[in-house]
Design a protein around this motif. Structure first.
Motif, short mmCIF file in Angstrom:
data_model
loop_
_atom_site.label_atom_id
_atom_site.label_comp_id
_atom_site.label_asym_id
_atom_site.label_seq_id
_atom_site.Cartn_x
_atom_site.Cartn_y
_atom_site.Cartn_z
N ALA A 19 0.83 -1.19 0.00
CA ALA A 19 0.00 0.00 0.00
C ALA A 19 0.88 1.25 0.00
O ALA A 19 2.04 1.19 0.38
N GLY A 20 0.28 2.37 -0.42
CA GLY A 20 0.99 3.65 -0.31
C GLY A 20 1.01 4.43 -1.61
O GLY A 20 1.30 3.89 -2.67
N ALA A 22 -8.59 -2.10 -6.31
CA ALA A 22 -9.02 -0.71 -6.21
C ALA A 22 -10.52 -0.64 -6.03
O ALA A 22 -11.25 -1.59 -6.34
N ILE A 23 -11.00 0.49 -5.54
CA ILE A 23 -12.43 0.74 -5.43
C ILE A 23 -12.97 1.26 -6.75
O ILE A 23 -14.06 0.90 -7.19
N ASP A 24 -12.19 2.12 -7.39
CA ASP A 24 -12.59 2.76 -8.63
C ASP A 24 -11.48 2.57 -9.67
O ASP A 24 -10.33 2.90 -9.41
N PRO A 25 -11.81 2.05 -10.86
CA PRO A 25 -10.79 1.88 -11.90
C PRO A 25 -10.04 3.16 -12.24
O PRO A 25 -8.88 3.11 -12.66
N ASP A 26 -10.69 4.29 -12.07
CA ASP A 26 -10.02 5.56 -12.40
C ASP A 26 -8.82 5.81 -11.49
O ASP A 26 -7.94 6.61 -11.83
N GLN A 27 -8.77 5.12 -10.34
CA GLN A 27 -7.66 5.32 -9.42
C GLN A 27 -6.33 4.83 -9.98
O GLN A 27 -5.27 5.28 -9.53
N VAL A 28 -6.37 3.91 -10.92
CA VAL A 28 -5.11 3.38 -11.46
C VAL A 28 -4.65 4.12 -12.70
O VAL A 28 -3.62 3.79 -13.28
N GLY A 78 -6.10 4.64 1.08
CA GLY A 78 -7.10 4.91 0.06
C GLY A 78 -6.59 4.75 -1.35
O GLY A 78 -7.32 5.03 -2.31
N PHE A 79 -5.36 4.28 -1.51
CA PHE A 79 -4.73 4.16 -2.82
C PHE A 79 -4.78 2.70 -3.25
O PHE A 79 -4.77 1.80 -2.41
N PRO A 80 -4.82 2.41 -4.57
CA PRO A 80 -4.85 1.02 -5.02
C PRO A 80 -3.75 0.18 -4.37
O PRO A 80 -2.62 0.65 -4.15
N LEU A 81 -4.09 -1.08 -4.08
CA LEU A 81 -3.17 -2.01 -3.45
C LEU A 81 -2.61 -2.99 -4.47
O LEU A 81 -3.31 -3.40 -5.40
N LEU A 82 -1.35 -3.35 -4.29
CA LEU A 82 -0.73 -4.38 -5.13
C LEU A 82 -0.67 -5.69 -4.36
O LEU A 82 -0.42 -5.70 -3.15
N VAL A 83 -0.86 -6.79 -5.07
CA VAL A 83 -0.69 -8.12 -4.48
C VAL A 83 0.54 -8.75 -5.11
O VAL A 83 0.66 -8.81 -6.34
N GLY A 84 1.46 -9.19 -4.27
CA GLY A 84 2.69 -9.79 -4.76
C GLY A 84 2.95 -11.14 -4.12
O GLY A 84 2.36 -11.49 -3.10
N LYS A 85 3.84 -11.90 -4.71
CA LYS A 85 4.29 -13.18 -4.16
C LYS A 85 5.51 -12.93 -3.27
O LYS A 85 6.45 -12.23 -3.68
N THR A 86 5.48 -13.49 -2.08
CA THR A 86 6.66 -13.35 -1.23
C THR A 86 7.80 -14.16 -1.84
O THR A 86 7.59 -15.27 -2.32
#
Length: 254
Positions: free
Chosen positions: A38-39, A59-65, A93-101
């Motif tokens: 996040a961030g 994300a909540i809204d596609p426009d955020q990306v 409140g910013f889009p989150l990324l999902v990554g592999k450890t």
């Protein structure tokens, strides 16, 4: 760039949502081998420097990306506000990324150190993240995480480290008892140790950073260094002390 297709998730019972919610704690990160980043600054920087580490954006809204450098391989998920807030405990409140450890191999401490290695047992993810940030800044690229240490990809550790995890080699460390058999030189910070100000730092060494409050076991046979202070306070925060030692080594050996 990624396609315009978004998968919509509105129920917290959705398998993806249930799995992601577990990623806000170390146990869930270990179980699923994934983490959330996040961030407002961290996410764009990570995408620009390390896009291959991530496989989804939330994300909540596609426009955020809009404007984010999303590679084509990253899957996009649009979620409800309730789901997003559960995944974003810091409230960015910013889009989150999902990554592999990444894989964290077991450290071979029977072999001599390679450069400056930080052996760390910090259990607070905020403290661990701050220590990793200083390690990356001052050239300790190999981090040995003791069993007592927090997970380096805990959301709080990621936030405090400012993406330093992606610049470091992370290794699994032993118990305190096993650490005493490691190849040296091994040094630790201790208020009762010798004055660090006059110490001649070796280029290749292991610096041990103990647990908050408990410090380094008295039985551990290592050379101990003390940071000179005015005496106005009894001790320094573990991450502050580590940063001073890392900086001192950096100045002496660069």
């Amino acid at each position: 760039m990624s396609s315009g297709y978004w998968r919509v998730i509105e129920s917290s019972q959705n398998p993806h949502a249930k799995r992601w919610e577990q990623l806000v704690e170390s146990r869930g990160i270990r179980k699923h081998g994934e983490f959330l980043l996040a961030g407002r600054k961290a996410v764009p920087e990570a995408l620009a420097r390390h896009p291959q580490r991530f496989h989804a954006v939330i994300a909540i809204d596609p426009d955020q990306v809009a404007g984010l450098p999303l590679p084509a391989h990253i899957e996009k998920f649009r979620v409800s506000r309730a789901i997003f807030d559960a995944l974003d405990p810091s409230g960015t409140g910013f889009p989150l990324l999902v990554g592999k450890t990444p894989e964290m191999p077991k450290a071979d401490l029977a072999s001599p150190p390679q450069g400056l290695e930080l052996v760390c047992a910090l259990g607070d993810p905020n403290n661990l993240g701050a220590a990793l940030r200083s390690a990356a800044a001052f050239g300790a690229t190999r981090i040995v995480l003791m069993a007592e240490a927090a997970h380096p990809f805990h959301p709080k550790a990621l936030r405090a480290a400012a993406n330093a995890q992606f610049e470091l080699t992370l290794l699994r460390g032993p118990s305190w008892a096993e650490l005493g058999n490691s190849a040296g030189p091994i040094l630790a910070l201790d208020a009762e140790g010798e004055d660090m100000a006059g110490f001649s730092w070796p280029r290749d060494m292991r610096l041990v950073l103990g647990e908050e409050g408990r410090g380094i076991p008295e039985t551990l046979k290592v050379r101990r260094l003390a940071i000179p202070m005015t005496g106005a306070v009894e001790s320094l925060n573990a991450t502050v002390a580590a940063s001073l030692a890392l900086y001192s080594h950096y100045l002496a050996t660069r």
